[in-house]
Design an enzyme around this catalytic site. Structure first.
Site, PDB file in Angstrom:
ATOM      1  N   GLU A  64       0.819  -1.216   0.000  1.00  0.00           N
ATOM      2  CA  GLU A  64       0.000   0.000   0.000  1.00  0.00           C
ATOM      3  C   GLU A  64       0.855   1.269   0.000  1.00  0.00           C
ATOM      4  O   GLU A  64       0.847   2.024   0.971  1.00  0.00           O
ATOM      5  CB  GLU A  64      -0.892   0.021   1.251  1.00  0.00           C
ATOM      6  N   PRO A  65       1.595   1.531  -1.066  1.00  0.00           N
ATOM      7  CA  PRO A  65       2.408   2.748  -1.060  1.00  0.00           C
ATOM      8  C   PRO A  65       1.556   4.001  -1.284  1.00  0.00           C
ATOM      9  O   PRO A  65       0.616   3.978  -2.072  1.00  0.00           O
ATOM     10  CB  PRO A  65       3.353   2.536  -2.245  1.00  0.00           C
ATOM     11  N   GLY A  66       1.871   5.060  -0.571  1.00  0.00           N
ATOM     12  CA  GLY A  66       1.196   6.343  -0.785  1.00  0.00           C
ATOM     13  C   GLY A  66       2.222   7.400  -1.161  1.00  0.00           C
ATOM     14  O   GLY A  66       2.331   7.838  -2.306  1.00  0.00           O
ATOM     15  N   ARG A  67       3.043   7.745  -0.187  1.00  0.00           N
ATOM     16  CA  ARG A  67       4.062   8.775  -0.357  1.00  0.00           C
ATOM     17  C   ARG A  67       4.949   8.532  -1.580  1.00  0.00           C
ATOM     18  O   ARG A  67       5.215   9.457  -2.351  1.00  0.00           O
ATOM     19  CB  ARG A  67       4.941   8.785   0.907  1.00  0.00           C
ATOM     20  N   TYR A  92       6.617  17.050  12.117  1.00  0.00           N
ATOM     21  CA  TYR A  92       7.673  16.028  12.219  1.00  0.00           C
ATOM     22  C   TYR A  92       9.078  16.592  12.048  1.00  0.00           C
ATOM     23  O   TYR A  92      10.024  15.818  11.898  1.00  0.00           O
ATOM     24  CB  TYR A  92       7.520  14.946  11.133  1.00  0.00           C
ATOM     25  N   CYS A 140       0.235  32.852  11.621  1.00  0.00           N
ATOM     26  CA  CYS A 140       0.477  33.526  12.884  1.00  0.00           C
ATOM     27  C   CYS A 140       1.039  32.589  13.944  1.00  0.00           C
ATOM     28  O   CYS A 140       0.429  32.390  15.000  1.00  0.00           O
ATOM     29  CB  CYS A 140      -0.811  34.168  13.351  1.00  0.00           C
ATOM     30  N   GLU A 141       2.141  31.948  13.634  1.00  0.00           N
ATOM     31  CA  GLU A 141       2.836  31.098  14.600  1.00  0.00           C
ATOM     32  C   GLU A 141       4.322  31.162  14.302  1.00  0.00           C
ATOM     33  O   GLU A 141       4.716  31.065  13.132  1.00  0.00           O
ATOM     34  CB  GLU A 141       2.396  29.631  14.460  1.00  0.00           C
ATOM     35  N   TYR A 181       0.923  14.168   1.327  1.00  0.00           N
ATOM     36  CA  TYR A 181       0.741  14.707   2.679  1.00  0.00           C
ATOM     37  C   TYR A 181       0.940  16.223   2.733  1.00  0.00           C
ATOM     38  O   TYR A 181       1.421  16.764   3.723  1.00  0.00           O
ATOM     39  CB  TYR A 181       1.645  13.984   3.690  1.00  0.00           C
TER      40      TYR A 181
END
Ligand code: PLP
Length: 444
Positions: free
Chosen positions: A301-304, A344, A371-372, A401
């Site tokens: 199940e590859p996504g990235r 991360y 605003c951070e 992502y």
């Protein structure tokens, strides 16, 4: 043989190893992807914008199909999903792995065959399960004991549903603590070592309307070594052998999940898919032979690794600020379109595109507009020292992502997605407008 021209291009373009294969530099300082100059994409669709190289996505699917010829390959939709992506996956012969009614409904209403979709999730809502059963999803991955009775009741005494069980093999792997899911003490799956998985499986076998087709595990994400996958194969085949002894059960499928790591910056290591395929196949064959079991069909199940390297985030520089020790380059996006650095601590390699410069390179920190203080896209990266407002910055490896994790923070609106291919750009997902935001807000 390298011509003088090629050498000059290479030198000007620098290291493009993490960019899509189609990336070229038609004029000095000008980068094109899929045959379309990025400055042109920015002018046409505005910034920030995500650019997706369709051929790169399709090539990555083909690399998987070539490396894993007898394996069922499911694209993990949560990495990035839109109707074009669903269509490409279908054309390239992949299945889909979804984790919500939303992803599932988008896929099925785009024409993707429901039987080639797997639904997983540690906490499926009644709506998730209702959609899955109504649309006829291929398999549902059971992730907690309470789900078994709920699912069996929803399927009904005369119904039928294929299921798998997500097990926790007790293996630590993955690029960051927040994306490790193969270890004992986290929210996903049922542990093999404490017997929860075996207990759940016994309960599933008591439900005639549920057909257990195999075991599932997903170790985590951004894994760059083959070893954890081999360890997972051994643990799972060990469990399969015990299930065979206890229940006479022979499971036809083994789903090893995704998590295949990619390089975000030049020099970083990616998981080698050919090696993964070869070693997993050997390990699986040997473990099954030793246990006297038939070899189950492998699912991955590859996504990235399918979507990530095919995408680029394009930003416009809004401000350049020089403080005592740092230069801050602020762009018109940030943590609302890419929360990964803040979540991360991921690092990216942005570059200036759209104009030529001979300025020396200097260390800068690329920050967002939110605003951070933690809204940082890239810390201490080298950019031309003359970087200024109005410049374009391109961040490669932005296909996975990013949009799928984008938020509504500061009501900036989520960026559009433009696909590029053979010299043409087309809009896949439009920008979220103020009107979109206003129309959802129905109270006063
Ligand atoms: C997230 C996820 C994947 C995909 O992970 P990548 O790191 O994007 O390859 C596959 N399977 C499951 C169950 C997941 O949760």
């Amino acid at each position: 043989m390298t011509s003088v021209h090629d050498t000059a291009v290479t030198t000007l373009a620098g290291d493009l190893s993490v960019w899509p294969a189609s990336t070229a530099e038609p004029r000095p300082g000008d980068l094109a992807v899929g045959g379309v100059p990025l400055a042109e994409v920015a002018d046409r669709f505005g910034t920030p914008v995500y650019v997706l190289d369709e051929s790169e996505v399709r090539d990555r699917c083909r690399i998987y199909r070539d490396a894993f010829p007898d394996t069922e390959i499911l694209y993990a939709a949560k990495a990035f999903l839109c109707r074009a992506m669903i269509h490409w996956m279908q054309e390239e012969g992949l299945g889909l792995d979804v984790c919500s009614a939303g992803e599932l409904e988008l896929a099925v209403t785009t024409g993707f065959p429901a039987e080639r979709i797997v639904l997983h999730g540690n906490a499926k809502s009644p709506r998730d399960l209702e959609s899955a059963l109504r649309l006829g999803v291929g398999r549902i991955v059971i992730d907690s004991p309470s789900e078994i009775a709920r699912l069996a009741a929803a399927v009904g005494p005369h119904g039928h549903q294929k299921v798998m069980v997500r097990v926790v093999p007790g293996i630590s792997a993955g690029g960051h603590e927040k994306i490790r899911t193969g270890t004992e003490d986290q929210k996903f799956g049922l542990s093999i070592s404490d017997g929860y998985a075996q207990h759940a499986i016994a309960r599933i076998l008591d439900q005639p309307q549920l057909e257990l087709t195999g075991l599932h595990c997903h170790l985590g994400s951004q894994i760059t070594s083959v070893k954890p996958y081999l360890a997972a194969v051994r643990r799972i085949v060990g469990l399969m052998a015990r299930l065979h002894e206890q229940h006479g059960l022979l499971l036809p499928e083994l789903d090893l999940g995704g998590g295949h790591g990619i390089a975000y910056r030049p020099g970083e290591q990616a998981l080698d898919l050919t090696t993964l395929a070869r070693k997993v196949r050997t390990e699986l064959a040997e473990a099954c032979a030793a246990a006297g079991l038939p070899v189950p069909r492998l699912i991955i199940e590859p996504g990235r690794a399918v979507a990530g390297p095919a995408g680029i985030a394009l930003y416009r520089v809004l401000a350049v600020k020089r403080t005592g020790s740092h230069t801050y380059v602020a762009v018109d996006g940030g943590m609302s379109d890419n929360p990964r650095p803040a979540l991360y601590g991921v690092r990216y390699a942005p570059r200036l595109v759209g104009r030529r410069t001979t300025a020396d390179r200097a260390p800068v920190t690329v920050v967002g507009r939110h605003c951070e203080a933690g809204d940082v896209l890239a810390t201490d990266v080298e950019l031309p020292a003359d970087v200024r407002p109005g410049d374009l910055l391109a961040v490669p490896v932005a296909g996975a992502y990013h949009l799928s994790m984008a938020s509504g923070y500061n009501l900036v609106g989520r960026p559009p997605v433009a696909a590029v291919r053979d010299g043409h750009a087309r809009l896949l997902v439009r920008r979220e407008s103020l009107e979109d935001i206003r129309s959802r807000d129905v109270g006063l």
